[in-house]
Design a protein around this motif. Structure first.
Motif, PDB file in Angstrom:
ATOM      1  N   ALA A 276     -54.743  37.348  63.024  1.00  0.00           N
ATOM      2  CA  ALA A 276     -55.526  37.564  61.804  1.00  0.00           C
ATOM      3  C   ALA A 276     -54.776  36.919  60.647  1.00  0.00           C
ATOM      4  N   ALA A 277     -55.526  36.365  59.711  1.00  0.00           N
ATOM      5  CA  ALA A 277     -54.900  35.669  58.577  1.00  0.00           C
ATOM      6  C   ALA A 277     -55.541  36.112  57.267  1.00  0.00           C
ATOM      7  N   THR A 278     -54.726  36.111  56.228  1.00  0.00           N
ATOM      8  CA  THR A 278     -55.227  36.403  54.884  1.00  0.00           C
ATOM      9  C   THR A 278     -55.263  35.092  54.091  1.00  0.00           C
ATOM     10  N   PRO A 279     -56.159  34.986  53.112  1.00  0.00           N
ATOM     11  CA  PRO A 279     -56.287  33.737  52.345  1.00  0.00           C
ATOM     12  C   PRO A 279     -55.005  33.372  51.591  1.00  0.00           C
ATOM     13  N   LEU A 280     -54.839  32.093  51.370  1.00  0.00           N
ATOM     14  CA  LEU A 280     -53.742  31.559  50.564  1.00  0.00           C
ATOM     15  C   LEU A 280     -54.377  31.007  49.289  1.00  0.00           C
ATOM     16  N   ASN A 281     -54.076  31.620  48.159  1.00  0.00           N
ATOM     17  CA  ASN A 281     -54.716  31.249  46.898  1.00  0.00           C
ATOM     18  C   ASN A 281     -53.660  30.726  45.925  1.00  0.00           C
ATOM     19  N   PHE A 282     -53.775  29.460  45.579  1.00  0.00           N
ATOM     20  CA  PHE A 282     -52.845  28.860  44.629  1.00  0.00           C
ATOM     21  C   PHE A 282     -53.182  29.226  43.177  1.00  0.00           C
ATOM     22  N   GLY A 283     -54.285  29.915  42.975  1.00  0.00           N
ATOM     23  CA  GLY A 283     -54.653  30.354  41.636  1.00  0.00           C
ATOM     24  C   GLY A 283     -55.271  29.231  40.821  1.00  0.00           C
ATOM     25  N   SER A 284     -55.215  29.379  39.497  1.00  0.00           N
ATOM     26  CA  SER A 284     -55.753  28.385  38.566  1.00  0.00           C
ATOM     27  C   SER A 284     -54.609  27.678  37.861  1.00  0.00           C
ATOM     28  N   VAL A 285     -54.767  26.379  37.687  1.00  0.00           N
ATOM     29  CA  VAL A 285     -53.772  25.583  36.974  1.00  0.00           C
ATOM     30  C   VAL A 285     -54.460  24.990  35.751  1.00  0.00           C
ATOM     31  N   GLN A 286     -53.866  25.205  34.603  1.00  0.00           N
ATOM     32  CA  GLN A 286     -54.410  24.602  33.384  1.00  0.00           C
ATOM     33  C   GLN A 286     -53.644  23.319  33.102  1.00  0.00           C
ATOM     34  N   GLY A 287     -54.381  22.293  32.821  1.00  0.00           N
ATOM     35  CA  GLY A 287     -53.718  21.033  32.506  1.00  0.00           C
ATOM     36  C   GLY A 287     -53.518  20.177  33.726  1.00  0.00           C
ATOM     37  N   VAL A 288     -52.283  19.732  33.932  1.00  0.00           N
ATOM     38  CA  VAL A 288     -51.981  18.791  35.009  1.00  0.00           C
ATOM     39  C   VAL A 288     -51.052  19.434  36.039  1.00  0.00           C
ATOM     40  N   LEU A 289     -51.016  18.815  37.197  1.00  0.00           N
ATOM     41  CA  LEU A 289     -50.143  19.293  38.274  1.00  0.00           C
ATOM     42  C   LEU A 289     -48.768  18.629  38.126  1.00  0.00           C
ATOM     43  N   SER A 290     -48.053  18.966  37.069  1.00  0.00           N
ATOM     44  CA  SER A 290     -46.769  18.323  36.792  1.00  0.00           C
ATOM     45  C   SER A 290     -45.591  19.036  37.447  1.00  0.00           C
ATOM     46  N   THR A 291     -45.800  20.255  37.903  1.00  0.00           N
ATOM     47  CA  THR A 291     -44.753  20.992  38.634  1.00  0.00           C
ATOM     48  C   THR A 291     -45.364  21.603  39.886  1.00  0.00           C
ATOM     49  N   ALA A 292     -44.532  21.881  40.860  1.00  0.00           N
ATOM     50  CA  ALA A 292     -45.002  22.463  42.120  1.00  0.00           C
ATOM     51  C   ALA A 292     -45.522  23.879  41.898  1.00  0.00           C
ATOM     52  N   VAL A 293     -46.551  24.226  42.644  1.00  0.00           N
ATOM     53  CA  VAL A 293     -47.104  25.585  42.653  1.00  0.00           C
ATOM     54  C   VAL A 293     -46.805  26.161  44.029  1.00  0.00           C
ATOM     55  N   ASN A 294     -46.048  27.266  44.077  1.00  0.00           N
ATOM     56  CA  ASN A 294     -45.647  27.877  45.340  1.00  0.00           C
ATOM     57  C   ASN A 294     -46.221  29.285  45.472  1.00  0.00           C
ATOM     58  N   VAL A 295     -46.851  29.552  46.601  1.00  0.00           N
ATOM     59  CA  VAL A 295     -47.383  30.882  46.918  1.00  0.00           C
ATOM     60  C   VAL A 295     -47.195  31.112  48.415  1.00  0.00           C
ATOM     61  N   ASN A 296     -47.443  32.324  48.865  1.00  0.00           N
ATOM     62  CA  ASN A 296     -47.391  32.578  50.306  1.00  0.00           C
ATOM     63  C   ASN A 296     -48.469  33.559  50.718  1.00  0.00           C
ATOM     64  N   THR A 297     -48.689  33.635  52.013  1.00  0.00           N
ATOM     65  CA  THR A 297     -49.645  34.553  52.617  1.00  0.00           C
ATOM     66  C   THR A 297     -49.089  35.000  53.961  1.00  0.00           C
ATOM     67  N   THR A 298     -49.864  35.800  54.669  1.00  0.00           N
ATOM     68  CA  THR A 298     -49.397  36.349  55.945  1.00  0.00           C
ATOM     69  C   THR A 298     -50.401  36.083  57.056  1.00  0.00           C
ATOM     70  N   VAL A 299     -49.868  35.726  58.215  1.00  0.00           N
ATOM     71  CA  VAL A 299     -50.635  35.655  59.455  1.00  0.00           C
ATOM     72  C   VAL A 299     -50.055  36.749  60.341  1.00  0.00           C
ATOM     73  N   ASN A 300     -50.911  37.646  60.824  1.00  0.00           N
ATOM     74  CA  ASN A 300     -50.456  38.735  61.702  1.00  0.00           C
ATOM     75  C   ASN A 300     -50.790  38.414  63.143  1.00  0.00           C
ATOM     76  N   VAL A 301     -49.787  38.519  64.012  1.00  0.00           N
ATOM     77  CA  VAL A 301     -49.955  38.265  65.439  1.00  0.00           C
ATOM     78  C   VAL A 301     -49.628  39.555  66.188  1.00  0.00           C
ATOM     79  N   THR A 302     -50.556  39.954  67.042  1.00  0.00           N
ATOM     80  CA  THR A 302     -50.337  41.130  67.889  1.00  0.00           C
ATOM     81  C   THR A 302     -50.459  40.673  69.330  1.00  0.00           C
ATOM     82  N   CYS A 303     -49.345  40.732  70.058  1.00  0.00           N
ATOM     83  CA  CYS A 303     -49.334  40.310  71.460  1.00  0.00           C
ATOM     84  C   CYS A 303     -48.832  41.447  72.339  1.00  0.00           C
ATOM     85  N   THR A 304     -49.260  41.415  73.583  1.00  0.00           N
ATOM     86  CA  THR A 304     -48.791  42.355  74.580  1.00  0.00           C
ATOM     87  C   THR A 304     -47.260  42.324  74.608  1.00  0.00           C
ATOM     88  N   ASN A 305     -46.658  43.480  74.798  1.00  0.00           N
ATOM     89  CA  ASN A 305     -45.201  43.591  74.840  1.00  0.00           C
ATOM     90  C   ASN A 305     -44.609  42.562  75.803  1.00  0.00           C
TER      91      ASN A 305
END
Length: 175
Positions: free
Chosen positions: A53-82
């Motif tokens: 299962a995965a949750t969305p990755l949202n970089f949000g809103s940027v005003q102006g120009v992309l002059s610096t890096a935008v860093n965010v994170n999200t989670t992917v959940n893995v459930t496997c048999t023992n």
């Protein structure tokens, strides 16, 4: 007359005793002639399996120009048999020009612009792809959900036209 009454009472008593003896369950009886036994197996087969299962990755809103890096994170959940080994891969997405670990978000309006972005297994280091043994992330199932952090980065770049940009990534668990 007394005799008829006595006979009716005797018959009624006999019927009551007969009914009472019929109510005793057969398995409640005690037998002393001997015994015999039989064994039977109780079995269950557990087949290796995983869910993701995965949750969305949202970089949000940027005003102006992309002059610096935008860093965010999200989670992917893995459930496997023992004890089940697994690898998690992330495809390139469906943004125009995406391939392998080179990813783009496409404009959702009328413009054809794109925004480059990257997905990493650790903050800013190993690119996350979908080729097992090369750029997937592995683990061993423990029967519970195991959260895996996906680090996203939009690097500084020439800014396209204002719009909402999107790419859909498919996360796959291999086991």
């Amino acid at each position: 007359m007394l005799r008829a009454k006595f006979s009716r009472l005797a018959i009624a008593a006999g019927l009551s005793l007969g009914a009472a003896s019929l109510a005793i369950p057969v398995n409640a009886a005690t037998y002393l002639n001997g015994s015999a036994t039989a064994n039977f197996d109780v079995t269950l087969t557990i087949v290796a399996n995983c869910i993701i299962a995965a949750t969305p990755l949202n970089f949000g809103s940027v005003q102006g120009v992309l002059s610096t890096a935008v860093n965010v994170n999200t989670t992917v959940n893995v459930t496997c048999t023992n004890t089940t080994p697994y690898n998690v891969g992330l495809n390139a997405g469906n943004g125009t020009g995406s391939s392998g670990t080179t990813r783009f978000m496409s404009g959702t309006g009328s413009n054809t612009g794109t925004v480059a972005f990257s997905l990493f297994q650790a903050a800013g280091t190993t690119l996350w792809g979908n080729t097992q043994g090369t750029n997937t992330l592995g683990g061993i199932g423990n029967g519970s959900a195991q959260p895996l952090t996906v680090y996203g980065q939009v690097p500084a770049q020439a800014t396209p036209a204002p719009d909402a940009y999107k790419s859909t990534i498919t996360a796959t668990v291999y086991f």
